[in-house]
Design a protein around this motif. Structure first.
Motif, PDB file in Angstrom:
ATOM      1  N   ASN A  32      33.989  25.472  27.944  1.00 48.89           N
ATOM      2  CA  ASN A  32      35.006  24.719  27.206  1.00 48.89           C
ATOM      3  C   ASN A  32      35.984  24.086  28.204  1.00 48.89           C
ATOM      4  N   PRO A  33      35.604  22.948  28.795  1.00 55.62           N
ATOM      5  CA  PRO A  33      36.424  22.357  29.859  1.00 55.62           C
ATOM      6  C   PRO A  33      37.835  21.987  29.413  1.00 55.62           C
ATOM      7  N   VAL A  34      37.957  21.446  28.206  1.00 52.64           N
ATOM      8  CA  VAL A  34      39.278  21.015  27.738  1.00 52.64           C
ATOM      9  C   VAL A  34      40.211  22.213  27.578  1.00 52.64           C
ATOM     10  N   LYS A  35      39.699  23.262  26.942  1.00 51.44           N
ATOM     11  CA  LYS A  35      40.516  24.459  26.729  1.00 51.44           C
ATOM     12  C   LYS A  35      40.893  25.116  28.057  1.00 51.44           C
ATOM     13  N   THR A  36      39.949  25.185  28.993  1.00 49.42           N
ATOM     14  CA  THR A  36      40.223  25.822  30.278  1.00 49.42           C
ATOM     15  C   THR A  36      41.309  25.077  31.047  1.00 49.42           C
ATOM     16  N   LEU A  37      41.206  23.749  31.069  1.00 46.21           N
ATOM     17  CA  LEU A  37      42.223  22.957  31.758  1.00 46.21           C
ATOM     18  C   LEU A  37      43.584  23.113  31.075  1.00 46.21           C
ATOM     19  N   LYS A  38      43.574  23.135  29.740  1.00 49.52           N
ATOM     20  CA  LYS A  38      44.832  23.326  29.012  1.00 49.52           C
ATOM     21  C   LYS A  38      45.428  24.699  29.308  1.00 49.52           C
ATOM     22  N   ASP A  39      44.555  25.715  29.428  1.00 47.24           N
ATOM     23  CA  ASP A  39      45.033  27.066  29.742  1.00 47.24           C
ATOM     24  C   ASP A  39      45.670  27.113  31.130  1.00 47.24           C
ATOM     25  N   LEU A  40      45.029  26.450  32.077  1.00 44.54           N
ATOM     26  CA  LEU A  40      45.578  26.419  33.434  1.00 44.54           C
ATOM     27  C   LEU A  40      46.927  25.710  33.464  1.00 44.54           C
ATOM     28  N   LEU A  41      47.007  24.590  32.761  1.00 45.94           N
ATOM     29  CA  LEU A  41      48.264  23.850  32.691  1.00 45.94           C
ATOM     30  C   LEU A  41      49.333  24.672  31.968  1.00 45.94           C
ATOM     31  N   ALA A  42      48.919  25.394  30.924  1.00 42.18           N
ATOM     32  CA  ALA A  42      49.871  26.234  30.188  1.00 42.18           C
ATOM     33  C   ALA A  42      50.396  27.355  31.076  1.00 42.18           C
ATOM     34  N   LEU A  43      49.495  27.959  31.860  1.00 43.33           N
ATOM     35  CA  LEU A  43      49.907  29.028  32.775  1.00 43.33           C
ATOM     36  C   LEU A  43      50.913  28.510  33.790  1.00 43.33           C
ATOM     37  N   ALA A  44      50.647  27.295  34.286  1.00 42.12           N
ATOM     38  CA  ALA A  44      51.551  26.708  35.273  1.00 42.12           C
ATOM     39  C   ALA A  44      52.918  26.429  34.677  1.00 42.12           C
ATOM     40  N   SER A  45      52.951  26.051  33.390  1.00 45.99           N
ATOM     41  CA  SER A  45      54.229  25.743  32.756  1.00 45.99           C
ATOM     42  C   SER A  45      54.960  27.002  32.299  1.00 45.99           C
ATOM     43  N   ILE A  46      54.191  28.017  31.846  1.00 46.39           N
ATOM     44  CA  ILE A  46      54.815  29.252  31.356  1.00 46.39           C
ATOM     45  C   ILE A  46      55.229  30.151  32.523  1.00 46.39           C
ATOM     46  N   ASN A  47      54.361  30.296  33.485  1.00 43.93           N
ATOM     47  CA  ASN A  47      54.642  31.184  34.615  1.00 43.93           C
ATOM     48  C   ASN A  47      54.264  30.488  35.920  1.00 43.93           C
ATOM     49  N   PRO A  48      55.047  29.510  36.341  1.00 41.52           N
ATOM     50  CA  PRO A  48      54.706  28.763  37.560  1.00 41.52           C
ATOM     51  C   PRO A  48      54.680  29.645  38.804  1.00 41.52           C
ATOM     52  N   ALA A  49      55.544  30.667  38.832  1.00 40.42           N
ATOM     53  CA  ALA A  49      55.576  31.543  40.007  1.00 40.42           C
ATOM     54  C   ALA A  49      54.239  32.257  40.191  1.00 40.42           C
ATOM     55  N   MET A  50      53.669  32.761  39.082  1.00 41.94           N
ATOM     56  CA  MET A  50      52.380  33.443  39.159  1.00 41.94           C
ATOM     57  C   MET A  50      51.272  32.480  39.573  1.00 41.94           C
ATOM     58  N   THR A  51      51.341  31.245  39.085  1.00 44.03           N
ATOM     59  CA  THR A  51      50.344  30.238  39.457  1.00 44.03           C
ATOM     60  C   THR A  51      50.410  29.933  40.946  1.00 44.03           C
ATOM     61  N   VAL A  52      51.634  29.810  41.456  1.00 49.03           N
ATOM     62  CA  VAL A  52      51.818  29.538  42.888  1.00 49.03           C
ATOM     63  C   VAL A  52      51.268  30.697  43.724  1.00 49.03           C
ATOM     64  N   ILE A  53      51.598  31.921  43.329  1.00 48.81           N
ATOM     65  CA  ILE A  53      51.122  33.093  44.075  1.00 48.81           C
ATOM     66  C   ILE A  53      49.601  33.157  44.055  1.00 48.81           C
ATOM     67  N   THR A  54      49.001  32.861  42.893  1.00 49.88           N
ATOM     68  CA  THR A  54      47.535  32.858  42.784  1.00 49.88           C
ATOM     69  C   THR A  54      46.922  31.844  43.740  1.00 49.88           C
ATOM     70  N   LEU A  55      47.495  30.648  43.793  1.00 46.60           N
ATOM     71  CA  LEU A  55      46.989  29.620  44.709  1.00 46.60           C
ATOM     72  C   LEU A  55      47.127  30.064  46.161  1.00 46.60           C
ATOM     73  N   TRP A  56      48.249  30.679  46.502  1.00 49.39           N
ATOM     74  CA  TRP A  56      48.441  31.132  47.875  1.00 49.39           C
ATOM     75  C   TRP A  56      47.455  32.248  48.243  1.00 49.39           C
ATOM     76  N   LEU A  57      47.151  33.121  47.254  1.00 45.76           N
ATOM     77  CA  LEU A  57      46.135  34.156  47.501  1.00 45.76           C
ATOM     78  C   LEU A  57      44.775  33.514  47.746  1.00 45.76           C
ATOM     79  N   LEU A  58      44.461  32.464  46.985  1.00 44.69           N
ATOM     80  CA  LEU A  58      43.202  31.750  47.193  1.00 44.69           C
ATOM     81  C   LEU A  58      43.173  31.087  48.572  1.00 44.69           C
ATOM     82  N   TYR A  59      44.309  30.571  49.002  1.00 48.96           N
ATOM     83  CA  TYR A  59      44.399  30.018  50.360  1.00 48.96           C
ATOM     84  C   TYR A  59      44.135  31.115  51.396  1.00 48.96           C
ATOM     85  N   ALA A  60      44.687  32.299  51.146  1.00 44.62           N
ATOM     86  CA  ALA A  60      44.464  33.414  52.072  1.00 44.62           C
ATOM     87  C   ALA A  60      42.990  33.800  52.105  1.00 44.62           C
TER      88      ALA A  60
END
Length: 226
Positions: A32-60
């Motif tokens: 479900n590409p549309v729902k998944t992208l919406k979920d990611l965008l929702a996560l970024a808007s609801i909890n941007p700090a957690m999204t940032v930390i997740t991205l930094w962990l992926l960078y690590a």
């Protein structure tokens, strides 16, 4: 030998985790590409700090794998955040990918690091240029990107390149492509938009001109040795 074995196990474990996360994300996108992208965008808007930390962990995680492209994470940040915020997130992420392998290289030592990179003949060029301006060398190998960046960082750490030269030169070399990837991420949902065309076109031009610049530098260096 023990340090090299530990690094091998750590890299494999991190790669397995990263691959697993990517497979889960791909399966969600396929289902479900549309729902998944919406979920990611929702996560970024609801909890941007957690999204940032997740991205930094992926960078690590990425910093311990040779084959996973930074481009994916840079575009993802560009898609999830405003351009300014995404650029900051990506810049910190790039610093992580430079620092962790550098420290691993320091711990491994020069002999182990040289053994690790021996299957890449182009590393001989780094050895040739290493007695020159180290800051410029760090900048050059990043902007041209003709070698696996994580192995370059391990090598620089093992051979004693100053941390300032490695970090600042490397970040300056990676900044142009990161900025273009960030802009590409912002417009990726609309590939027909002018921003997507411009960022993609400039990325191609950057790759061409950086390769051309490296070729000219090699010729100049070869002529100077005669």
């Amino acid at each position: 030998m023990k340090g090299k074995r530990l690094l091998y196990i750590l890299r494999k474990a991190m790669m397995a985790i990263l691959v697993l996360l990517l497979i889960i994300l791909i399966l969600l996108l396929i289902e479900n590409p549309v729902k998944t992208l919406k979920d990611l965008l929702a996560l970024a808007s609801i909890n941007p700090a957690m999204t940032v930390i997740t991205l930094w962990l992926l960078y690590a995680f990425k910093s311990l794998t040779v084959f996973f492209p930074l481009l994916v994470l840079e575009i993802a940040a560009g898609h999830l955040f405003s351009p300014m915020m995404a650029a900051i997130v990506n810049l910190v992420g790039l610093a992580i990918t430079l620092l962790l392998p550098y420290q691993i290289g320091k711990d491994l030592g020069e002999k182990s690091a040289k053994s690790l990179v021996s299957k890449y003949p182009k590393f001989n060029k780094i050895v040739e240029y290493q007695n020159e301006n180290k800051f410029f060398l760090s900048f050059l190998v990043r902007i041209v990107n003709f070698l696996p960046g994580d192995l370059v960082s391990i090598y620089f750490g093992a051979t004693g390149m100053p941390l300032f030269d490695h970090m600042v030169g490397g970040l300056l070399g990676m900044f142009p492509s990161m900025l273009l990837a960030t802009l590409m991420g912002e417009s990726i949902q609309d590939p027909s938009s002018p921003l997507f065309y411009v960022s993609t076109g400039l990325s191609i031009l950057l790759a061409v001109f950086s390769s051309l610049g490296y070729y000219i530098y090699q010729r100049w260096h070869a002529n100077g040795d005669k």
